[in-house]
Scaffold this motif. Structure first.
Motif, PDB file in Angstrom:
ATOM      1  N   ASP A 195      22.916  90.124 -10.339  1.00  0.00           N
ATOM      2  CA  ASP A 195      22.206  91.322 -10.665  1.00  0.00           C
ATOM      3  C   ASP A 195      22.742  92.687 -10.435  1.00  0.00           C
ATOM      4  N   ALA A 196      23.775  92.535  -9.738  1.00  0.00           N
ATOM      5  CA  ALA A 196      24.402  93.676  -9.165  1.00  0.00           C
ATOM      6  C   ALA A 196      25.536  93.960  -9.754  1.00  0.00           C
ATOM      7  N   GLN A 197      25.392  94.853 -10.770  1.00  0.00           N
ATOM      8  CA  GLN A 197      26.519  95.129 -12.148  1.00  0.00           C
ATOM      9  C   GLN A 197      27.562  96.086 -11.668  1.00  0.00           C
ATOM     10  N   VAL A 198      27.336  97.178 -10.725  1.00  0.00           N
ATOM     11  CA  VAL A 198      27.956  98.191 -10.400  1.00  0.00           C
ATOM     12  C   VAL A 198      28.039  98.257  -8.825  1.00  0.00           C
ATOM     13  N   ILE A 199      29.052  98.963  -8.573  1.00  0.00           N
ATOM     14  CA  ILE A 199      29.367  99.386  -6.823  1.00  0.00           C
ATOM     15  C   ILE A 199      28.520 100.758  -6.845  1.00  0.00           C
ATOM     16  N   SER A 200      27.635 100.903  -5.855  1.00  0.00           N
ATOM     17  CA  SER A 200      26.757 101.716  -5.408  1.00  0.00           C
ATOM     18  C   SER A 200      26.955 102.370  -4.075  1.00  0.00           C
ATOM     19  N   ALA A 201      26.525 103.564  -3.684  1.00  0.00           N
ATOM     20  CA  ALA A 201      26.656 103.961  -2.120  1.00  0.00           C
ATOM     21  C   ALA A 201      25.688 102.840  -1.225  1.00  0.00           C
ATOM     22  N   PHE A 202      24.679 102.143  -1.739  1.00  0.00           N
ATOM     23  CA  PHE A 202      23.777 101.327  -1.156  1.00  0.00           C
ATOM     24  C   PHE A 202      23.999 100.034  -1.444  1.00  0.00           C
ATOM     25  N   ASP A 203      24.258  99.116  -0.588  1.00  0.00           N
ATOM     26  CA  ASP A 203      24.200  97.715  -1.126  1.00  0.00           C
ATOM     27  C   ASP A 203      23.272  96.756  -0.074  1.00  0.00           C
ATOM     28  N   ALA A 204      22.135  96.586  -0.109  1.00  0.00           N
ATOM     29  CA  ALA A 204      21.388  95.775   0.710  1.00  0.00           C
ATOM     30  C   ALA A 204      21.772  94.584   1.436  1.00  0.00           C
ATOM     31  N   HIS A 205      22.495  93.944   0.329  1.00  0.00           N
ATOM     32  CA  HIS A 205      23.319  92.582   0.635  1.00  0.00           C
ATOM     33  C   HIS A 205      24.412  92.966   1.841  1.00  0.00           C
ATOM     34  N   ALA A 206      24.979  93.761   1.735  1.00  0.00           N
ATOM     35  CA  ALA A 206      26.129  94.022   2.928  1.00  0.00           C
ATOM     36  C   ALA A 206      25.516  94.582   4.015  1.00  0.00           C
ATOM     37  N   LEU A 207      24.239  95.227   3.853  1.00  0.00           N
ATOM     38  CA  LEU A 207      23.696  95.699   5.028  1.00  0.00           C
ATOM     39  C   LEU A 207      22.863  94.476   5.840  1.00  0.00           C
ATOM     40  N   VAL A 208      22.378  93.908   5.234  1.00  0.00           N
ATOM     41  CA  VAL A 208      21.723  92.641   6.004  1.00  0.00           C
ATOM     42  C   VAL A 208      22.779  91.808   6.666  1.00  0.00           C
ATOM     43  N   MET A 209      24.145  91.604   5.890  1.00  0.00           N
ATOM     44  CA  MET A 209      24.851  90.663   6.681  1.00  0.00           C
ATOM     45  C   MET A 209      25.434  91.523   8.076  1.00  0.00           C
ATOM     46  N   VAL A 210      25.590  92.663   8.153  1.00  0.00           N
ATOM     47  CA  VAL A 210      26.067  93.490   9.192  1.00  0.00           C
ATOM     48  C   VAL A 210      24.984  93.387  10.348  1.00  0.00           C
ATOM     49  N   LEU A 211      23.617  93.744   9.868  1.00  0.00           N
ATOM     50  CA  LEU A 211      22.624  93.967  10.792  1.00  0.00           C
ATOM     51  C   LEU A 211      22.060  92.542  11.427  1.00  0.00           C
ATOM     52  N   VAL A 212      21.924  91.703  10.567  1.00  0.00           N
ATOM     53  CA  VAL A 212      21.257  90.292  10.827  1.00  0.00           C
ATOM     54  C   VAL A 212      22.536  89.499  11.630  1.00  0.00           C
ATOM     55  N   GLY A 213      23.541  89.777  11.292  1.00  0.00           N
ATOM     56  CA  GLY A 213      24.938  88.976  11.905  1.00  0.00           C
ATOM     57  C   GLY A 213      24.971  89.699  13.508  1.00  0.00           C
ATOM     58  N   SER A 214      24.941  90.953  13.509  1.00  0.00           N
ATOM     59  CA  SER A 214      24.844  91.530  14.905  1.00  0.00           C
ATOM     60  C   SER A 214      23.982  91.068  15.981  1.00  0.00           C
ATOM     61  N   CYS A 215      22.565  91.094  15.192  1.00  0.00           N
ATOM     62  CA  CYS A 215      21.503  90.769  16.160  1.00  0.00           C
ATOM     63  C   CYS A 215      21.458  89.156  16.458  1.00  0.00           C
ATOM     64  N   ALA A 216      22.330  88.313  15.563  1.00  0.00           N
ATOM     65  CA  ALA A 216      22.303  86.822  15.909  1.00  0.00           C
ATOM     66  C   ALA A 216      23.416  86.893  17.056  1.00  0.00           C
ATOM     67  N   ALA A 217      24.200  87.373  17.066  1.00  0.00           N
ATOM     68  CA  ALA A 217      25.197  87.417  18.141  1.00  0.00           C
ATOM     69  C   ALA A 217      24.621  87.986  19.463  1.00  0.00           C
ATOM     70  N   VAL A 218      23.891  88.968  19.630  1.00  0.00           N
ATOM     71  CA  VAL A 218      23.146  89.139  20.473  1.00  0.00           C
ATOM     72  C   VAL A 218      22.119  87.929  21.033  1.00  0.00           C
ATOM     73  N   LEU A 219      21.493  87.542  20.428  1.00  0.00           N
ATOM     74  CA  LEU A 219      20.499  86.168  20.710  1.00  0.00           C
ATOM     75  C   LEU A 219      21.342  85.257  21.091  1.00  0.00           C
ATOM     76  N   VAL A 220      22.801  84.936  20.531  1.00  0.00           N
ATOM     77  CA  VAL A 220      23.352  83.811  21.140  1.00  0.00           C
ATOM     78  C   VAL A 220      23.937  84.080  22.515  1.00  0.00           C
ATOM     79  N   SER A 221      24.230  85.425  22.833  1.00  0.00           N
ATOM     80  CA  SER A 221      24.751  85.739  24.178  1.00  0.00           C
ATOM     81  C   SER A 221      23.798  86.130  25.175  1.00  0.00           C
ATOM     82  N   SER A 222      22.540  86.129  24.968  1.00  0.00           N
ATOM     83  CA  SER A 222      21.514  86.530  25.686  1.00  0.00           C
ATOM     84  C   SER A 222      20.185  85.820  26.048  1.00  0.00           C
ATOM     85  N   SER A 223      19.752  86.133  27.266  1.00  0.00           N
ATOM     86  CA  SER A 223      18.438  85.330  27.343  1.00  0.00           C
ATOM     87  C   SER A 223      17.308  86.000  26.516  1.00  0.00           C
ATOM     88  N   SER A 224      16.143  85.544  26.737  1.00  0.00           N
ATOM     89  CA  SER A 224      15.105  86.096  25.975  1.00  0.00           C
ATOM     90  C   SER A 224      14.657  87.418  26.553  1.00  0.00           C
TER      91      SER A 224
END
Length: 245
Positions: free
Chosen positions: A22-51
């Motif tokens: 459904d994403a036909q063009v490149i725009s200044a905002f891409d929720a897909h890319a933002l989710v990958m960066v933020l959720v991936g970073s949070c996942a790394a914190v959870l893997v390396s940390s205690s609760s």
């Protein structure tokens, strides 16, 4: 926490290859890319940390929000009490100084008073405040280190988005319906978001929090020096009185 982090990392890999027709063009905002960066970073914190460390990492965000700051404000309140106590003690108003200390909610102030009343030697003062400094570092340094880690992992997860976007691009080049806009959007903007998050958000937050911790440790250093000074002052007063007699 580690299991949740690993699950989120697996989700990021799956999400990176998720169809985005459904994403036909490149725009200044891409929720897909933002989710990958933020959720991936949070996942790394959870893997390396205690609760507890993971929770403190999130709670550190309060220190950059006006009205919610607590760590730096408490350090200022501690320093104010230390200055008031030392001023009263030097002026000979020891009853008022002790009354102020009894109402204090800070462990460092109470420890300062105990050392003075017991006329503890410098070695004892050094030992007590070393333990207090160690407690502060143990409590807050892992959370601060997580923010420093995020400053490096943000661009890394941006590259994950770039790699999955390029794979989608090559895959779409052989399809009848050539829609490379979505793949190019993910490939380019994921790197942009990763660098912006790491260098513009996580890195400065980590630096700011390190400054707050340094201020707290500096306060404890001043408490130790004050204890030694006031103990030495109290020890020299009797000798001066005896010489005068």
């Amino acid at each position: 926490m580690q299991i949740i982090g690993l699950v989120l990392l697996g989700f990021i890999v799956w999400f990176g290859f998720k169809d985005r027709s459904d994403a036909q063009v490149i725009s200044a905002f891409d929720a897909h890319a933002l989710v990958m960066v933020l959720v991936g970073s949070c996942a790394a914190v959870l893997v390396s940390s205690s609760s507890t460390t993971a929770l403190r990492t999130v709670l550190c965000l309060r220190e950059i929000i006006p009205g919610l700051k607590s760590f730096g404000r408490l350090t200022s309140a501690m320093e104010k009490e230390r200055e008031q106590f030392c001023a009263l003690w030097r002026e000979g108003k020891r009853g008022q100084a002790l009354a102020l200390a009894e109402k204090s909610r800070f462990e460092a102030i109470r420890q300062l008073v105990d050392l003075i009343l017991n006329r503890a030697p410098e070695a004892a003062s050094a030992k007590e405040f070393l333990e207090l400094r160690h407690e502060e570092i143990t409590r807050w340094q892992p959370a601060i280190s997580n923010w420093e880690m995020l400053s490096k992992l943000g661009p890394a997860f941006g590259m994950v988005g770039t790699i999955t976007g390029m794979i989608q691009l090559f895959r779409n080049m052989s399809a009848d319906n050539l829609n490379i806009g979505a793949a190019m959007s993910l490939a380019l903007l994921a790197t942009l978001y990763g660098v912006a998050f790491g260098a513009g958000v996580a890195g400065p937050i980590g630096h700011f929090l390190n400054g707050l911790l340094d201020e707290r440790l500096g306060f404890l250093d001043r408490c130790e020096k004050s204890a030694n000074e006031l103990i030495a002052r109290g020890a020299s007063a009797p000798r001066a009185e005896s010489r005068a007699g």
